[in-house]
Design an enzyme around this catalytic site. Structure first.
Site, PDB file in Angstrom:
ATOM      1  N   LYS A  30       0.828  -1.202   0.000  1.00 54.74           N
ATOM      2  CA  LYS A  30       0.000   0.000   0.000  1.00 54.74           C
ATOM      3  C   LYS A  30       0.866   1.258   0.000  1.00 54.74           C
ATOM      4  O   LYS A  30       1.975   1.278   0.562  1.00 54.74           O
ATOM      5  CB  LYS A  30      -0.917  -0.021   1.223  1.00 54.74           C
ATOM      6  CG  LYS A  30      -1.996   1.050   1.255  1.00 54.74           C
ATOM      7  CD  LYS A  30      -2.895   0.839   2.476  1.00 54.74           C
ATOM      8  CE  LYS A  30      -3.976   1.893   2.602  1.00 54.74           C
ATOM      9  NZ  LYS A  30      -4.844   1.657   3.778  1.00 54.74           N
ATOM     10  N   SER A  47      -9.768   1.601   3.178  1.00 55.79           N
ATOM     11  CA  SER A  47      -8.950   2.441   2.323  1.00 55.79           C
ATOM     12  C   SER A  47      -7.911   1.678   1.504  1.00 55.79           C
ATOM     13  O   SER A  47      -7.255   2.248   0.635  1.00 55.79           O
ATOM     14  CB  SER A  47      -8.229   3.474   3.196  1.00 55.79           C
ATOM     15  OG  SER A  47      -7.339   2.829   4.124  1.00 55.79           O
ATOM     16  N   SER A  54      -9.885  -1.171   7.279  1.00 54.12           N
ATOM     17  CA  SER A  54      -9.439  -0.896   5.916  1.00 54.12           C
ATOM     18  C   SER A  54      -8.747  -2.047   5.213  1.00 54.12           C
ATOM     19  O   SER A  54      -8.371  -1.923   4.050  1.00 54.12           O
ATOM     20  CB  SER A  54      -8.513   0.325   5.908  1.00 54.12           C
ATOM     21  OG  SER A  54      -9.243   1.496   6.186  1.00 54.12           O
TER      22      SER A  54
END
Length: 489
Positions: free
Chosen positions: A82, A157, A181
């Site tokens: 990420k 997210s 997330s």
């Protein structure tokens, strides 16, 4: 066998098996990397397609493998990371204009541990700006599309990481968790997502959103992939004082499900608060099926209560923005990142840099956090929220102390929703209603696929006591085995 067919075959196999063959020399060192690059091109993971990958370093990954045969638990395995996890060779922008072009001078501990285990990092993935969102629509670089239906969101997210795993590009990816997330996008995309106990995995090199809630989590195409990824990155870290020196169990010990009743003696709790009357009947039916399978494997089902669950979202959206307002104060246009200087002095430069660099959701949460920490409101909001957070934590402690080993709940209240369909911020925040409690309490939790509704994946969530990820994985392996192909239909 053609290169394309070989790539597809490799990516359909467990990461542990492929890594073992690469380490043994049965497969070339770059076999898995080649498969991932080919799959990424085929799935169109860039901005012209899924928009799941922001930055790539294929040449750097190839160079690492060219230095010699890799070894370790992840030998030669590509892992997507990420965009809020620091890497040396690719930008770390947190999906924000304010960090456009920023390259970290150091790597996160989790990245260093992946590399030490033989993994390569060929790509970094899209995300909601500074991890604030539940759909990956808040990225400054555009939203990510759901791999199964491009009109829908992959969750957030960590939607980019979930999308590349669900699209078959990598077997393992790292995301981050503050309120769900990793688990929420895992549920939306039909893959496995794990949030470890707070303090189990180092946060060194994870750009802070809300420090008492943030954690690095793992996505996997299977329970075993996720267990392997967590096994590699878990453990105390001298660079992060919030990590705890608790032995890391063998999370893959239960991967070979044997016997008719492998869960004999395990008590599975079903909290009433997670099964409201408003829960989609089709989702309830899939959870009932999962519970029945666990019972058939020897587990005892027990109805339990977590009475302060309904306060989780209000508490979360006081605590998280408060910590974010403090953590994001460092992005001021002075030390690094975007600077907008319109010649109106230091204060003007601060205001212009932050107003230009931050998107609307980040701005909203910083304003909210600043408000609840301000003089006259701290006691009324933040202090009270922290007291209720303790009650939520105590709820979990009491249930696990009563003899319950794991909890089974829905991961999300709905399946993946259409992009742009949630205009009201509070409606979006409710996407985390079943996941935020685990972050507030610091307990481990994971989502795994348990079926589909109208072709869209549904996730079932397992939660366990602090640092008991091993029991959580034991139940997850058994449930995955019991459901088989039904988990994806």
């Amino acid at each position: 066998m053609s290169g394309t067919l070989m790539s597809g075959t490799l990516l359909s196999r467990a990461a542990a098996d492929v890594a073992s063959e690469i380490a043994a020399g049965t497969l070339p060192p770059d076999a898995a990397l080649h498969a991932t690059i080919a799959a990424a091109e085929s799935a169109h993971v860039g901005p012209d397609g899924l928009n799941a990958v922001l930055w790539s370093d294929h040449e750097g990954a190839r160079a690492v493998l060219a230095e010699g045969a890799p070894s370790g638990a992840l030998a030669g395995i590509p892992v997507a990371v990420k965009d809020n996890i620091a890497t040396l060779r690719m930008p770390t922008t947190c999906g924000s204009r304010i960090l456009e072009g920023y390259v970290s001078p150091y790597e996160a501990t989790v990245v260093a541990r992946l590399r030490a285990a033989g993994a390569v990092i060929p790509m970094k993935t899209n995300m909601d700006e500074f991890a604030m969102g539940s759909s990956t629509e808040n990225s400054a670089w555009g939203g990510t599309k759901h791999p199964l239906d491009h009109a829908r969101v992959p969750g957030g997210s960590s939607g980019g990481s979930a999308a590349v795993v669900a699209a078959g590009v990598t077997r393992i990816a790292l995301g981050s968790e503050t309120g769900g997330s990793v688990r929420q996008p895992a549920a939306f995309c039909g893959i496995v997502g794990v949030k470890p106990t707070y303090g189990r995995v180092s946060r060194h090199g994870l750009v802070a959103f809300a420090s008492s809630l943030d954690q690095v989590g793992v996505f996997g195409q299977s329970v075993d992939d996720a267990a392997l990824g967590l096994q590699v990155i878990a453990g105390v870290d001298p660079l992060d004082s919030t990590t705890v020196d608790v032995p890391v169990a063998d999370y893959r010990a239960a991967r070979h499900v044997a016997g008719d009743r492998p869960l004999e003696g395990v008590v599975v709790g079903r909290p009433a608060e997670y099964f409201p009357d408003s829960l989609d009947p089709a989702m309830r039916a899939l959870l009932d099926r999962a519970a029945d399978r666990l019972q058939g494997l020897g587990a005892e089902l027990r109805d339990v209560s977590l009475p302060h669950t309904d306060l989780a979202i209000p508490v979360y959206y006081i605590v998280a923005p408060a910590e974010a307002s403090s953590n994001l104060a460092r992005f001021d246009g002075v030390r690094y990142g975007l600077r907008v200087d319109e010649g109106e002095g230091l204060r003007g430069m601060y205001e212009a840099s932050r107003s230009t660099g931050f998107g609307p959701e980040v701005t909203r949460r910083v304003l909210l956090g600043t408000y609840v920490l301000s003089a006259g409101y701290y006691d009324a909001y933040y202090k009270r929220a922290m007291a209720v957070r303790r009650l939520i934590t105590d709820d979990f402690a009491q249930v696990f102390a009563s003899g319950v080993h794991v909890l089974l709940t829905p991961t999300t209240p709905t399946t993946a929703f259409l992009a742009g369909s949630k205009k009201d911020p509070y409606e979006m925040y409710l996407s985390d209603i079943f996941t935020a409690t685990a972050n507030l309490a610091g307990v481990p939790a994971m989502s795994q696929p348990i079926g589909r509704i109208d072709g869209l994946p549904v996730g079932g969530q397992l939660l366990a006591a602090h640092f008991d990820e091993a029991t959580m994985f034991r139940v997850a392996y058994a449930l995955e085995h019991a459901l088989g192909a039904e988990a994806h239909r």
